[in-house]
Design a protein around this motif. Structure first.
Motif, PDB file in Angstrom:
ATOM      1  N   GLY A 137      15.515 -16.959  -6.059  1.00  0.00           N
ATOM      2  CA  GLY A 137      16.422 -16.009  -4.996  1.00  0.00           C
ATOM      3  C   GLY A 137      15.948 -14.446  -5.678  1.00  0.00           C
ATOM      4  N   ASP A 138      15.397 -13.893  -6.368  1.00  0.00           N
ATOM      5  CA  ASP A 138      15.544 -12.571  -6.488  1.00  0.00           C
ATOM      6  C   ASP A 138      13.753 -12.199  -6.437  1.00  0.00           C
ATOM      7  OD1 ASP A 138      15.651  -9.943  -7.861  1.00  0.00           O
ATOM      8  OD2 ASP A 138      17.674 -10.623  -9.226  1.00  0.00           O
ATOM      9  N   PRO A 139      13.683 -11.107  -6.047  1.00  0.00           N
ATOM     10  CA  PRO A 139      11.514 -11.013  -5.947  1.00  0.00           C
ATOM     11  C   PRO A 139      11.289 -10.902  -7.005  1.00  0.00           C
ATOM     12  CG  PRO A 139      13.289  -9.669  -5.155  1.00  0.00           C
ATOM     13  CD  PRO A 139      14.485 -10.420  -5.014  1.00  0.00           C
ATOM     14  N   GLY A 140      11.888  -9.556  -8.635  1.00  0.00           N
ATOM     15  CA  GLY A 140      10.621  -9.352  -9.165  1.00  0.00           C
ATOM     16  C   GLY A 140      10.265  -8.817  -8.703  1.00  0.00           C
ATOM     17  N   GLU A 141       9.441  -7.891  -9.282  1.00  0.00           N
ATOM     18  CA  GLU A 141       8.286  -6.872  -9.786  1.00  0.00           C
ATOM     19  C   GLU A 141       7.088  -7.423 -10.330  1.00  0.00           C
ATOM     20  OE1 GLU A 141       8.950  -2.047 -10.805  1.00  0.00           O
ATOM     21  OE2 GLU A 141      10.276  -3.794 -12.067  1.00  0.00           O
ATOM     22  N   VAL A 142       5.905  -6.470  -9.423  1.00  0.00           N
ATOM     23  CA  VAL A 142       4.760  -7.010 -10.225  1.00  0.00           C
ATOM     24  C   VAL A 142       4.349  -5.480 -10.863  1.00  0.00           C
ATOM     25  CG1 VAL A 142       2.446  -7.831 -10.303  1.00  0.00           C
ATOM     26  CG2 VAL A 142       3.901  -9.333  -9.480  1.00  0.00           C
ATOM     27  N   LEU A 143       4.029  -4.906 -11.701  1.00  0.00           N
ATOM     28  CA  LEU A 143       3.747  -3.605 -12.202  1.00  0.00           C
ATOM     29  C   LEU A 143       2.300  -3.521 -12.371  1.00  0.00           C
ATOM     30  CD1 LEU A 143       5.657  -2.026 -13.971  1.00  0.00           C
ATOM     31  CD2 LEU A 143       4.570  -1.036 -11.526  1.00  0.00           C
ATOM     32  N   ILE A 144       0.328  -3.919 -11.848  1.00  0.00           N
ATOM     33  CA  ILE A 144      -0.621  -2.988 -13.018  1.00  0.00           C
ATOM     34  C   ILE A 144      -1.242  -1.958 -13.501  1.00  0.00           C
ATOM     35  CG2 ILE A 144      -2.889  -3.932 -11.979  1.00  0.00           C
ATOM     36  CD1 ILE A 144      -2.301  -4.929  -9.141  1.00  0.00           C
ATOM     37  N   GLN A 145      -1.338  -1.934 -14.145  1.00  0.00           N
ATOM     38  CA  GLN A 145      -2.540  -0.455 -14.851  1.00  0.00           C
ATOM     39  C   GLN A 145      -3.234  -0.518 -14.540  1.00  0.00           C
ATOM     40  OE1 GLN A 145       0.425  -0.512 -19.323  1.00  0.00           O
ATOM     41  NE2 GLN A 145      -1.641  -1.045 -18.923  1.00  0.00           N
ATOM     42  N   THR A 146      -4.286   0.372 -13.765  1.00  0.00           N
ATOM     43  CA  THR A 146      -5.506   0.716 -13.523  1.00  0.00           C
ATOM     44  C   THR A 146      -5.508   1.911 -13.727  1.00  0.00           C
ATOM     45  OG1 THR A 146      -6.644   0.189 -11.703  1.00  0.00           O
ATOM     46  CG2 THR A 146      -4.756   0.625 -10.678  1.00  0.00           C
ATOM     47  N   GLY A 147      -7.191   2.393 -13.097  1.00  0.00           N
ATOM     48  CA  GLY A 147      -7.679   3.452 -13.491  1.00  0.00           C
ATOM     49  C   GLY A 147      -7.980   3.960 -12.279  1.00  0.00           C
ATOM     50  N   HIS A 148      -7.567   3.317 -11.315  1.00  0.00           N
ATOM     51  CA  HIS A 148      -8.093   3.379  -9.577  1.00  0.00           C
ATOM     52  C   HIS A 148      -7.051   3.195  -8.773  1.00  0.00           C
ATOM     53  CE1 HIS A 148     -12.054   4.291 -11.830  1.00  0.00           C
ATOM     54  NE2 HIS A 148     -12.099   2.787 -12.719  1.00  0.00           N
ATOM     55  N   PRO A 149      -5.820   3.670  -9.125  1.00  0.00           N
ATOM     56  CA  PRO A 149      -4.932   2.588  -7.718  1.00  0.00           C
ATOM     57  C   PRO A 149      -5.605   3.231  -6.589  1.00  0.00           C
ATOM     58  CG  PRO A 149      -4.175   4.931  -8.400  1.00  0.00           C
ATOM     59  CD  PRO A 149      -5.323   4.740  -9.471  1.00  0.00           C
ATOM     60  N   GLU A 150      -6.932   4.260  -6.188  1.00  0.00           N
ATOM     61  CA  GLU A 150      -6.812   4.039  -5.044  1.00  0.00           C
ATOM     62  C   GLU A 150      -7.579   3.258  -4.294  1.00  0.00           C
ATOM     63  OE1 GLU A 150      -9.476   5.887  -7.548  1.00  0.00           O
ATOM     64  OE2 GLU A 150      -7.243   5.595  -7.559  1.00  0.00           O
ATOM     65  N   HIS A 151      -8.052   2.525  -5.338  1.00  0.00           N
ATOM     66  CA  HIS A 151      -9.783   0.908  -4.878  1.00  0.00           C
ATOM     67  C   HIS A 151      -9.323   0.423  -3.927  1.00  0.00           C
ATOM     68  CE1 HIS A 151     -12.309  -2.112  -5.285  1.00  0.00           C
ATOM     69  NE2 HIS A 151     -12.924  -1.425  -6.103  1.00  0.00           N
ATOM     70  N   PRO A 152      -9.995   0.345  -3.019  1.00  0.00           N
ATOM     71  CA  PRO A 152      -8.900  -0.487  -1.522  1.00  0.00           C
ATOM     72  C   PRO A 152      -8.690  -1.889  -2.447  1.00  0.00           C
ATOM     73  CG  PRO A 152     -11.478   0.079  -1.063  1.00  0.00           C
ATOM     74  CD  PRO A 152     -11.038   0.812  -2.392  1.00  0.00           C
ATOM     75  N   LEU A 153      -9.118  -2.379  -3.010  1.00  0.00           N
ATOM     76  CA  LEU A 153      -8.301  -3.811  -3.570  1.00  0.00           C
ATOM     77  C   LEU A 153      -7.193  -3.377  -4.235  1.00  0.00           C
ATOM     78  CD1 LEU A 153     -10.681  -6.120  -5.675  1.00  0.00           C
ATOM     79  CD2 LEU A 153      -9.737  -6.191  -3.423  1.00  0.00           C
ATOM     80  N   MET A 154      -6.700  -2.061  -4.544  1.00  0.00           N
ATOM     81  CA  MET A 154      -5.197  -1.844  -5.120  1.00  0.00           C
ATOM     82  C   MET A 154      -4.558  -2.056  -3.967  1.00  0.00           C
ATOM     83  SD  MET A 154      -5.422  -2.584  -7.840  1.00  0.00           S
ATOM     84  CE  MET A 154      -6.178  -3.361  -8.813  1.00  0.00           C
ATOM     85  N   ARG A 155      -5.051  -1.243  -2.946  1.00  0.00           N
ATOM     86  CA  ARG A 155      -4.277  -0.493  -1.646  1.00  0.00           C
ATOM     87  C   ARG A 155      -4.020  -2.289  -0.920  1.00  0.00           C
ATOM     88  NH1 ARG A 155      -7.084   4.044  -0.341  1.00  0.00           N
ATOM     89  NH2 ARG A 155      -8.746   3.094   0.676  1.00  0.00           N
ATOM     90  N   ALA A 156      -4.727  -2.623  -1.517  1.00  0.00           N
ATOM     91  CA  ALA A 156      -4.580  -4.348  -0.167  1.00  0.00           C
ATOM     92  C   ALA A 156      -3.636  -5.105  -1.269  1.00  0.00           C
ATOM     93  CB  ALA A 156      -5.457  -5.002  -0.459  1.00  0.00           C
ATOM     94  N   LEU A 157      -3.583  -5.303  -2.646  1.00  0.00           N
ATOM     95  CA  LEU A 157      -2.452  -5.564  -3.213  1.00  0.00           C
ATOM     96  C   LEU A 157      -1.577  -4.945  -3.016  1.00  0.00           C
ATOM     97  CD1 LEU A 157      -4.059  -6.488  -6.620  1.00  0.00           C
ATOM     98  CD2 LEU A 157      -2.855  -8.058  -5.726  1.00  0.00           C
ATOM     99  N   ARG A 158      -0.961  -4.045  -2.837  1.00  0.00           N
ATOM    100  CA  ARG A 158       0.061  -3.636  -2.306  1.00  0.00           C
ATOM    101  C   ARG A 158       0.447  -3.906  -1.497  1.00  0.00           C
ATOM    102  NH1 ARG A 158      -1.896   1.138  -5.291  1.00  0.00           N
ATOM    103  NH2 ARG A 158      -2.271   2.442  -2.901  1.00  0.00           N
ATOM    104  N   ALA A 159      -0.597  -4.027  -0.864  1.00  0.00           N
ATOM    105  CA  ALA A 159       0.523  -3.966   0.627  1.00  0.00           C
ATOM    106  C   ALA A 159       0.904  -5.917   0.778  1.00  0.00           C
ATOM    107  CB  ALA A 159      -0.970  -3.827   1.766  1.00  0.00           C
TER     108      ALA A 159
END
Ligand code: ADP
Ligand code: ZN
Ligand code: ZN
Length: 730
Positions: free
Chosen positions: A590-612
């Motif tokens: 019932g509570d959404p929680g949070e996901v945090l990814i450590q990465t040196g490439h937050p602008e990578h298309p895969l990372m952007r997609a994951l945030r979406a």
């Protein structure tokens, strides 16, 4: 005189052919029946594939069958058809494929188990206050049973103790009041409580089940697509219940049983007494009995890992493939089959629906769902109303990490723990450090047998090769120059140590292949995690499997960057799957929680997609890429691998194979040979040739012709050639 009859028999030899035998007048074997027969100078076990009028051997040289092993066929006709296809499609010797479908004991000619003699489960049963003399074997037996904390079959007990206990010995111990016996279930712990009625289904679930059951008797393939916690398992169980109620058998395939004990419990609670479970964790005798119970329909629901697909199930009505994206469905040695793909084929042969379920389907499956070849069933919402967690990145170029952990990650953990919730920290590398190295002279601890660094396992003070298992004691100083060595890179054990320093008063657990090696260890860990309030669990991808934990507030992902830039065809897809599966552990109650990814490439298309956060949207660009490069699902691949003890001879053989492949190639690109990504493993050198084509048929033609060539001109014995059709790692 009665007419002579002949049969064509499959034998467990790496030869691409069957063998003809004469039937003595008193023997009339049927296809699928086991027989004993003379072969060369020995006696062996075969499976009859068909009767033939004229044998392929001169009748003066043909030999006679020895005897029938069972009164009836053990393999059904549709299963034989599946096995024939499997051998053709994966270019593997038919005899090996057929015999491989039998449990090992039956392959060696053992009799079928007698269903009238039930197997017993043993447990320790001693009064503490009644001292008595107990021999060392007996003591070891009792200790093993106590440690297992669950009743065990004799086979399992012997696996654990290595004592080779006979049944009579256990019975004597029972008579002395040391042990107690109870009848065993079929590879499955029998639940004590009844599963009770199912939950009321959501409309989406009801529709999905109605669609599936509506296709009973038709070879329809479904993709059941829904985020973790959307109720897919509930759909499997209810569809299975309806199929069972109609008198059918149901096969549920799961990737790795040992990693998902909760699922076995859930299924066997729902269907008490009806479940047989087949997986590698079973002792040989247990496996045989579970297989036979399923075959005879004694237990109509078979739950098993990939090889369970080859179980004969005469009334099979429905196949379910859970977590269809899991690479564990592909066998990586010997017969390189994909159990999901063969499940679909079995559905066609036996005309029954097949359900593929996943929150993160493979591109192959999604493509077929989009093009309408599979029916796409979607579960859009979670029944408990919770929403999938938000995904955010932590830029490790801005926030430096110390032993794998950045300051904002630690802050997020503190917040989560303060709310009384759990933190799951995922790092897909077990061991302590990635590598042991000398800063002074550059020496690195490498495996002497492989192209790989040794991984440091600090707790047992050894370095281990994760490819071949080579191990040596950990050294403190450089063997080359004597300077102190440094641990480079972080594994789960080091992360655990770092976390225990940051959070000395918080319960902390580690979950990886090393921590769950002992029988029952995973179950105990999962129980502890479910029972604890605020706490931290650090682990490898095992964390991301379908366990159901109610209190996870944060999923922290330590290192995904290697998946972003790997040359492997499926690296990007598998990184997405891993992150989303791990994310699925958060916020289930019932509570959404949070996901945090450590990465040196937050602008990578895969990372952007994951945030979406939308898997369907993420895979769009990946599918486009595959289409442009003609890769699966828009093209077909096969790998031919050559491996041998010396680099030059192996390369020469690979070059000859490549020439032969090119000679037969029509509309097939032949790339290589090239050294495999791991060139040397366990002192063998590996070369590979990649075949790519836009048409399956041409690929198979080329492989078939080439295989014929090498069977006529076999390579030296110490060189091995293997074919991997539809490889999942390149
Ligand atoms: P998935 O297999 O997609 O991860 P599950 O079937 O395990 O999802 O369901 C997730 C959770 O929701 C489970 O605890 C399950 O018991 C519960 N659940 C599933 N369907 C319903 C429903 N219709 N009503 C209430 N709870 C449900
Ligand atoms: Zn040095
Ligand atoms: Zn090695």
């Amino acid at each position: 005189m009665p007419q002579e009859t002949f049969v064509r028999v499959a034998i467990d030899r790496p030869l691409d052919r069957l063998f003809d035998y004469r039937c003595p007048p008193e023997l009339r074997p049927l296809p699928g029946q086991r027989v004993r027969l003379p072969f060369g100078r020995t006696d062996t076990v075969g499976v009859v594939m068909e009767s033939v009028e004229t044998p392929a051997v001169a009748s003066s040289r043909i030999r006679a069958l020895g005897a029938l092993i069972d009164p009836d066929p053990v393999l059904t006709a549709p299963l034989l058809e599946l096995l024939r296809f499997t051998a053709r499609y994966y270019h593997h010797p038919l005899g090996e494929v057929v015999l491989n479908a039998l449990p090992p004991a039956l392959r060696r000619g053992a009799p079928l188990p007698d269903p009238r003699v039930p197997e017993s489960l043993w447990r320790a049963d001693i009064d503490a206050d009644q001292p008595r003399r107990i021999g060392p074997r007996q003591q070891a037996t009792i200790d093993a049973l106590r440690e297992a904390r669950a009743p065990l079959t004799r086979d399992a007990l012997n696996d654990l103790t290595g004592l080779g206990l006979r049944r009579a010995e256990l019975e004597r111990m029972a008579a002395r009041g040391l042990l107690a016996a109870e009848p065993a279930a079929s590879g499955t712990p029998e639940p004590s409580e009844d599963g009770g009625p199912a939950v009321p289904l959501t409309p989406e679930q009801r529709d999905a089940i109605a669609e599936i059951i509506g296709q009973t008797g038709r070879p329809t393939v479904f993709l059941l697509d829904g985020v973790t916690g959307s109720g897919k398992t509930e759909v499997y169980l209810e569809a299975a219940a309806r199929s069972l109620a109609r008198g059918g058998q149901v096969l549920i395939l799961i990737p790795e049983i040992a990693l998902t004990p909760q699922l076995i419990q859930r299924v066997s609670r729902r269907f008490p007494g009806q479940v047989a479970a087949l997986h590698s964790g079973l002792a040989a005798g247990e496996r045989l009995r579970a297989w036979d119970d399923a075959r005879r329909g004694e237990r109509p629901l078979l739950l098993g890992t990939r090889s369970a697909l080859f179980t004969p199930l005469p009334r099979l009505g429905l196949i379910i493939v859970d977590e269809e994206h899991d690479p564990a469905y592909k066998q990586q040695d010997g017969l390189h089959y994909h159990a999901r793909d063969l499940a679909i084929l079995r559905g066609h042969i036996e005309s029954l629906p097949v359900v593929l379920g996943s929150a993160t389907p493979t591109l192959e499956t999604l493509e077929k769902a989009r093009s309408g070849r599979y029916r796409h069933l979607r579960l859009g919402t979670r029944p408990d109303g919770s929403r999938p967690p938000a995904v955010n990145c932590l830029d490790t170029r801005v926030h430096a990490t110390d032993e794998g952990l950045s300051a904002p990650m630690l802050d997020a953990m503190r917040r989560t723990l303060a709310q009384g919730r759990q933190c799951f920290i995922l790092l897909n590398r077990r061991g302590f450090a990635r590598v042991l190295t000398c800063d002074h002279c550059g020496w690195v601890a490498d495996c002497p047998r492989c192209d790989a660094h040794l991984t440091v396992h600090a707790s047992i003070r050894r370095s281990i090769c994760h490819l071949c298992g080579f191990t040596q004691p950990l050294t403190e100083s450089c063997p080359q120059c004597g300077q102190p060595l440094r641990h480079l890179g972080v594994g789960t054990q080091r992360l655990e140590r770092a976390l225990s320093r940051h959070f000395p008063d918080t319960p902390l657990m580690r979950l990886d292949r090393d921590s769950i090696r002992r029988r029952g260890a995973l179950e105990r860990s999962l129980e502890t995690i479910r029972a604890m309030d605020a706490g931290i669990v650090v682990g490898t991808q095992i964390l991301a499997k379908g366990h159901d934990f109610p209190r996870v507030g944060l999923v922290g992902i330590i290192d995904v960057d290697q998946g972003l830039f790997s040359s492997d065809l499926r690296a990007a897809e598998q990184t997405l799957q891993l992150v989303l599966q791990a994310a699925g552990r958060a916020g289930r109650a019932g509570d959404p929680g949070e996901v945090l990814i450590q990465t040196g490439h937050p602008e990578h298309p895969l990372m952007r997609a994951l945030r979406a956060g939308d898997y369907a949207a993420m895979v769009g660009p990946l599918l486009d890429e595959r289409r442009h490069s003609g890769m699966p699902p828009y093209g077909y691949l096969a790998l031919v691998r050559v491996d041998g003890p010396g680099p030059e001879a192996t390369q020469r053989q690979a070059e000859e194979m490549a020439r032969e492949l090119r000679r037969h190639a029509r509309e097939v690109r032949v790339l290589g040979p090239a050294p495999a990504p791991r060139h040397r493993v366990n002192r063998r050198y590996r070369e590979q040739i990649l075949l790519a084509s836009s048409r399956r048929a041409t690929l198979h033609h080329t492989l078939g012709e080439t295989r014929r060539h090498w069977e006529e001109h076999p390579p030296p014995r110490n060189l091995r050639i293997s074919i991997d059709v539809d490889p999942i790692t390149l």
